[in-house]
Design a protein around this motif. Structure first.
Motif, PDB file in Angstrom:
ATOM      1  N   GLY A  99       5.750   4.952   8.204  1.00  0.00           N
ATOM      2  CA  GLY A  99       5.005   4.066   9.093  1.00  0.00           C
ATOM      3  C   GLY A  99       4.368   2.876   8.400  1.00  0.00           C
ATOM      4  O   GLY A  99       3.781   2.013   9.054  1.00  0.00           O
ATOM      5  N   ILE A 100       4.483   2.808   7.073  1.00  0.00           N
ATOM      6  CA  ILE A 100       3.880   1.702   6.329  1.00  0.00           C
ATOM      7  C   ILE A 100       4.992   0.828   5.758  1.00  0.00           C
ATOM      8  O   ILE A 100       5.767   1.267   4.911  1.00  0.00           O
ATOM      9  CB  ILE A 100       2.988   2.208   5.173  1.00  0.00           C
ATOM     10  N   GLY A 101       5.051  -0.403   6.247  1.00  0.00           N
ATOM     11  CA  GLY A 101       6.004  -1.367   5.713  1.00  0.00           C
ATOM     12  C   GLY A 101       5.337  -2.215   4.648  1.00  0.00           C
ATOM     13  O   GLY A 101       4.159  -2.055   4.335  1.00  0.00           O
ATOM     14  N   LYS A 102       6.109  -3.159   4.100  1.00  0.00           N
ATOM     15  CA  LYS A 102       5.606  -3.974   3.007  1.00  0.00           C
ATOM     16  C   LYS A 102       4.395  -4.805   3.427  1.00  0.00           C
ATOM     17  O   LYS A 102       3.391  -4.853   2.719  1.00  0.00           O
ATOM     18  CB  LYS A 102       6.707  -4.891   2.472  1.00  0.00           C
ATOM     19  N   LYS A 103       4.467  -5.457   4.595  1.00  0.00           N
ATOM     20  CA  LYS A 103       3.349  -6.305   5.035  1.00  0.00           C
ATOM     21  C   LYS A 103       2.096  -5.476   5.305  1.00  0.00           C
ATOM     22  O   LYS A 103       0.991  -5.881   4.955  1.00  0.00           O
ATOM     23  CB  LYS A 103       3.738  -7.105   6.282  1.00  0.00           C
ATOM     24  N   THR A 104       2.274  -4.315   5.913  1.00  0.00           N
ATOM     25  CA  THR A 104       1.127  -3.442   6.180  1.00  0.00           C
ATOM     26  C   THR A 104       0.520  -2.953   4.879  1.00  0.00           C
ATOM     27  O   THR A 104      -0.699  -2.927   4.721  1.00  0.00           O
ATOM     28  CB  THR A 104       1.547  -2.249   7.063  1.00  0.00           C
ATOM     29  N   ALA A 105       1.365  -2.575   3.924  1.00  0.00           N
ATOM     30  CA  ALA A 105       0.876  -2.116   2.625  1.00  0.00           C
ATOM     31  C   ALA A 105       0.087  -3.228   1.932  1.00  0.00           C
ATOM     32  O   ALA A 105      -0.977  -2.970   1.346  1.00  0.00           O
ATOM     33  CB  ALA A 105       2.040  -1.668   1.754  1.00  0.00           C
ATOM     34  N   GLU A 106       0.581  -4.448   2.012  1.00  0.00           N
ATOM     35  CA  GLU A 106      -0.131  -5.577   1.404  1.00  0.00           C
ATOM     36  C   GLU A 106      -1.482  -5.794   2.074  1.00  0.00           C
ATOM     37  O   GLU A 106      -2.482  -6.042   1.407  1.00  0.00           O
ATOM     38  CB  GLU A 106       0.719  -6.846   1.486  1.00  0.00           C
ATOM     39  N   ARG A 107      -1.527  -5.683   3.412  1.00  0.00           N
ATOM     40  CA  ARG A 107      -2.807  -5.829   4.129  1.00  0.00           C
ATOM     41  C   ARG A 107      -3.775  -4.728   3.727  1.00  0.00           C
ATOM     42  O   ARG A 107      -4.970  -4.970   3.555  1.00  0.00           O
ATOM     43  CB  ARG A 107      -2.584  -5.795   5.643  1.00  0.00           C
ATOM     44  N   ILE A 108      -3.270  -3.499   3.590  1.00  0.00           N
ATOM     45  CA  ILE A 108      -4.125  -2.374   3.185  1.00  0.00           C
ATOM     46  C   ILE A 108      -4.754  -2.669   1.832  1.00  0.00           C
ATOM     47  O   ILE A 108      -5.960  -2.508   1.655  1.00  0.00           O
ATOM     48  CB  ILE A 108      -3.322  -1.049   3.134  1.00  0.00           C
ATOM     49  N   VAL A 109      -3.953  -3.118   0.888  1.00  0.00           N
ATOM     50  CA  VAL A 109      -4.463  -3.399  -0.456  1.00  0.00           C
ATOM     51  C   VAL A 109      -5.513  -4.498  -0.402  1.00  0.00           C
ATOM     52  O   VAL A 109      -6.609  -4.361  -0.967  1.00  0.00           O
ATOM     53  CB  VAL A 109      -3.312  -3.780  -1.426  1.00  0.00           C
ATOM     54  N   VAL A 110      -5.217  -5.568   0.291  1.00  0.00           N
ATOM     55  CA  VAL A 110      -6.144  -6.702   0.347  1.00  0.00           C
ATOM     56  C   VAL A 110      -7.442  -6.331   1.059  1.00  0.00           C
ATOM     57  O   VAL A 110      -8.538  -6.629   0.585  1.00  0.00           O
ATOM     58  CB  VAL A 110      -5.482  -7.921   1.046  1.00  0.00           C
TER      59      VAL A 110
END
Length: 182
Positions: A99-110
């Motif tokens: 359920g976690i794509g690249k853009k979502t993962a980047e948002r989570i980190v930020v």
């Protein structure tokens, strides 16, 4: 999952880490809850540990992440490992969570990097050295996860067999024997 409280049944959602660690049906358990009210629904979420509930609430604050995705994250990785991944900015590892794509993962980190720091106090191993387990039990738990055990299952095995003077290697051996024996 259905939880009975004083004769009243409550349906609630919970991450797999909580479900794996629940006692047998009919046994008493204390769950920390998150109550969510929306225009068209009311939902109740249950957690065995404050770190899970805090991580869930932090994930809900990330734009584009809802309760189902937050539960998927907590079901796919322990709160301790999640905090490490966010602090390390490991987008690749986060995308391996269903359920976690690249853009979502980047948002989570930020969006969560600063919030996870506050959560670190309740997560053993984060204060000592980012990315490195603080004690033999934590090291053994991480090793078992790398061998394919789910976070909750690895934790349960380690808690079952670990003794205060054991090193990580001893705990891992005992845990694997316990897993094969059960």
């Amino acid at each position: 999952m259905l939880v009975e409280v004083g004769g009243v049944g409550y349906e609630l959602e919970a991450p797999m880490s909580t479900i794996y660690d629940l006692p047998a049906t009919g046994k008493e358990v204390t769950l920390l809850t998150h109550y969510a009210v929306k225009e068209d629904s009311v939902a109740l979420y249950g957690f065995l540990h404050e770190s899970e509930r805090a991580s869930f609430r932090n994930l809900l604050k990330v734009s584009g992440i809802g309760a189902k995705t937050a539960l998927a994250v907590l079901s796919g990785v322990s709160t301790q490992d999640f905090a490490r991944l966010v602090q390390a900015g490991d987008v690749v590892a986060l995308t391996k969570i269903p359920g976690i794509g690249k853009k979502t993962a980047e948002r989570i980190v930020v969006e969560l990097r600063d919030r996870v720091d506050g959560l670190g106090a309740s997560l053993p191993g984060l204060a000592a050295a980012p990315g490195a387990p603080a004690d033999p039990a934590a090291e053994a738990t991480v090793a078992l996860q790398q061998l394919g055990y789910k976070p909750a299952e690895a934790s349960r095995l380690v808690q079952k067999v670990a003794e205060p003077d054991d090193n990580a290697e001893t705990i891992i051996r005992k845990a694997l024997r316990a897993a094969l024996g059960s």
